[in-house]
Design a protein around this motif. Structure first.
Motif, PDB file in Angstrom:
ATOM      1  N   GLY A  23      57.746  52.691  78.927  1.00  0.00           N
ATOM      2  CA  GLY A  23      56.610  53.260  78.209  1.00  0.00           C
ATOM      3  C   GLY A  23      55.867  54.308  79.007  1.00  0.00           C
ATOM      4  O   GLY A  23      55.349  55.282  78.442  1.00  0.00           O
ATOM      5  N   SER A  24      55.805  54.134  80.302  1.00  0.00           N
ATOM      6  CA  SER A  24      55.084  55.107  81.139  1.00  0.00           C
ATOM      7  C   SER A  24      55.797  56.446  81.187  1.00  0.00           C
ATOM      8  O   SER A  24      55.174  57.464  81.461  1.00  0.00           O
ATOM      9  N   ARG A  25      57.076  56.478  80.932  1.00  0.00           N
ATOM     10  CA  ARG A  25      57.821  57.735  80.932  1.00  0.00           C
ATOM     11  C   ARG A  25      57.426  58.616  79.739  1.00  0.00           C
ATOM     12  O   ARG A  25      57.665  59.816  79.759  1.00  0.00           O
ATOM     13  N   ALA A  28      51.993  61.581  79.421  1.00  0.00           N
ATOM     14  CA  ALA A  28      51.929  62.861  80.125  1.00  0.00           C
ATOM     15  C   ALA A  28      51.841  62.638  81.632  1.00  0.00           C
ATOM     16  O   ALA A  28      51.176  61.712  82.094  1.00  0.00           O
ATOM     17  N   GLN A  29      52.472  63.521  82.393  1.00  0.00           N
ATOM     18  CA  GLN A  29      52.508  63.348  83.837  1.00  0.00           C
ATOM     19  C   GLN A  29      51.325  63.952  84.556  1.00  0.00           C
ATOM     20  O   GLN A  29      51.142  63.742  85.741  1.00  0.00           O
ATOM     21  N   SER A  30      50.503  64.710  83.871  1.00  0.00           N
ATOM     22  CA  SER A  30      49.317  65.269  84.508  1.00  0.00           C
ATOM     23  C   SER A  30      48.122  65.105  83.583  1.00  0.00           C
ATOM     24  O   SER A  30      48.266  64.959  82.386  1.00  0.00           O
ATOM     25  N   SER A  31      46.968  65.128  84.188  1.00  0.00           N
ATOM     26  CA  SER A  31      45.729  64.964  83.452  1.00  0.00           C
ATOM     27  C   SER A  31      44.757  66.044  83.886  1.00  0.00           C
ATOM     28  O   SER A  31      44.751  66.469  85.042  1.00  0.00           O
ATOM     29  N   TYR A  32      43.911  66.476  82.978  1.00  0.00           N
ATOM     30  CA  TYR A  32      42.942  67.520  83.294  1.00  0.00           C
ATOM     31  C   TYR A  32      41.984  67.035  84.376  1.00  0.00           C
ATOM     32  O   TYR A  32      41.369  65.987  84.249  1.00  0.00           O
ATOM     33  N   GLY A  33      41.868  67.791  85.443  1.00  0.00           N
ATOM     34  CA  GLY A  33      40.927  67.481  86.511  1.00  0.00           C
ATOM     35  C   GLY A  33      41.392  66.387  87.458  1.00  0.00           C
ATOM     36  O   GLY A  33      40.619  65.879  88.234  1.00  0.00           O
ATOM     37  N   SER A  34      42.657  66.016  87.400  1.00  0.00           N
ATOM     38  CA  SER A  34      43.129  64.926  88.244  1.00  0.00           C
ATOM     39  C   SER A  34      44.518  65.249  88.761  1.00  0.00           C
ATOM     40  O   SER A  34      45.376  65.739  88.031  1.00  0.00           O
ATOM     41  N   GLU A  35      44.722  64.973  90.034  1.00  0.00           N
ATOM     42  CA  GLU A  35      46.045  65.157  90.633  1.00  0.00           C
ATOM     43  C   GLU A  35      46.984  64.015  90.248  1.00  0.00           C
ATOM     44  O   GLU A  35      48.183  64.168  90.215  1.00  0.00           O
ATOM     45  N   VAL A  36      46.417  62.855  89.988  1.00  0.00           N
ATOM     46  CA  VAL A  36      47.195  61.675  89.642  1.00  0.00           C
ATOM     47  C   VAL A  36      47.251  61.584  88.126  1.00  0.00           C
ATOM     48  O   VAL A  36      46.231  61.520  87.458  1.00  0.00           O
ATOM     49  N   GLY A  37      48.448  61.574  87.583  1.00  0.00           N
ATOM     50  CA  GLY A  37      48.611  61.523  86.137  1.00  0.00           C
ATOM     51  C   GLY A  37      48.436  60.123  85.588  1.00  0.00           C
ATOM     52  O   GLY A  37      48.494  59.123  86.321  1.00  0.00           O
ATOM     53  N   PRO A  38      48.237  60.022  84.286  1.00  0.00           N
ATOM     54  CA  PRO A  38      48.047  58.712  83.669  1.00  0.00           C
ATOM     55  C   PRO A  38      49.317  57.866  83.613  1.00  0.00           C
ATOM     56  O   PRO A  38      49.259  56.693  83.266  1.00  0.00           O
ATOM     57  N   ASP A  39      50.442  58.445  83.961  1.00  0.00           N
ATOM     58  CA  ASP A  39      51.694  57.691  83.945  1.00  0.00           C
ATOM     59  C   ASP A  39      51.935  56.895  85.225  1.00  0.00           C
ATOM     60  O   ASP A  39      52.760  55.994  85.251  1.00  0.00           O
ATOM     61  N   ILE A  40      51.207  57.191  86.291  1.00  0.00           N
ATOM     62  CA  ILE A  40      51.459  56.576  87.594  1.00  0.00           C
ATOM     63  C   ILE A  40      51.158  55.082  87.588  1.00  0.00           C
ATOM     64  O   ILE A  40      51.977  54.260  88.010  1.00  0.00           O
ATOM     65  N   PHE A  41      49.966  54.712  87.126  1.00  0.00           N
ATOM     66  CA  PHE A  41      49.566  53.306  87.180  1.00  0.00           C
ATOM     67  C   PHE A  41      50.473  52.398  86.346  1.00  0.00           C
ATOM     68  O   PHE A  41      50.959  51.382  86.855  1.00  0.00           O
TER      69      PHE A  41
END
Length: 154
Positions: A23-25, A28-41
């Protein structure tokens, strides 16, 4: 430790872990204003859950006769209710009170529910974990977490 229940539980959590990875794949791999994308966690949560479920499966295979040796322990509903209530309040008020304060209180109450005798150590660990995780995630990884509440910074 019930070996049969542990085996079925390990398969269930392996399925959950793999589902999180798959599901994490699709996130999106990037998020506005953040180096860590929402898929990492979710990805790493799935990896950890899968690895722990494999370990549980092999430990349930290695356990021989321990099930008969252990006495049946009564369930502690009071501790369960405290932890469940604290978790619910943590989720509800995280945005309002901020990550550091919310996590500190959540961990402190959780540690004190488990062992009331070690309150200075519980306080120190709760503070170190909440501030440490916030610092690493926000400052080093450039992620975003709820900061301190606005009424505190006046």
């Amino acid at each position: 430790m019930n070996k049969t229940v542990d085996r079925y539980t390990s398969f269930f959590f392996l399925f959950i872990g793999v589902s999180f990875i798959v599901g994490s794949r699709s996130i999106a791999q990037s998020s506005y204003g953040s180096e860590v994308g929402p898929d990492i966690f979710p990805f790493w949560l799935g990896v950890i859950c899968s690895l722990l479920s494999v370990r549980l499966f092999f430990e349930s295979l290695r356990a021989k006769g321990e099930e008969e040796q252990q006495e049946k322990k009564s369930l502690d509903y009071k501790k369960f209710a405290i932890i469940l209530g604290t978790t619910t309040l943590y989720c509800l008020f995280l945005e309002k009170i901020g990550y550091v304060i919310g996590t500190f209180l959540f961990l402190l109450i959780g540690f004190q529910t488990i062992d009331k005798r070690k309150w200075p150590l519980s306080t120190l660990i709760s503070l170190a974990v909440s501030v440490g995780v916030y610092y690493v995630y926000v400052e080093i990884l450039q992620g975003t977490l709820p900061g301190f509440p606005s009424w505190l910074s006046r």
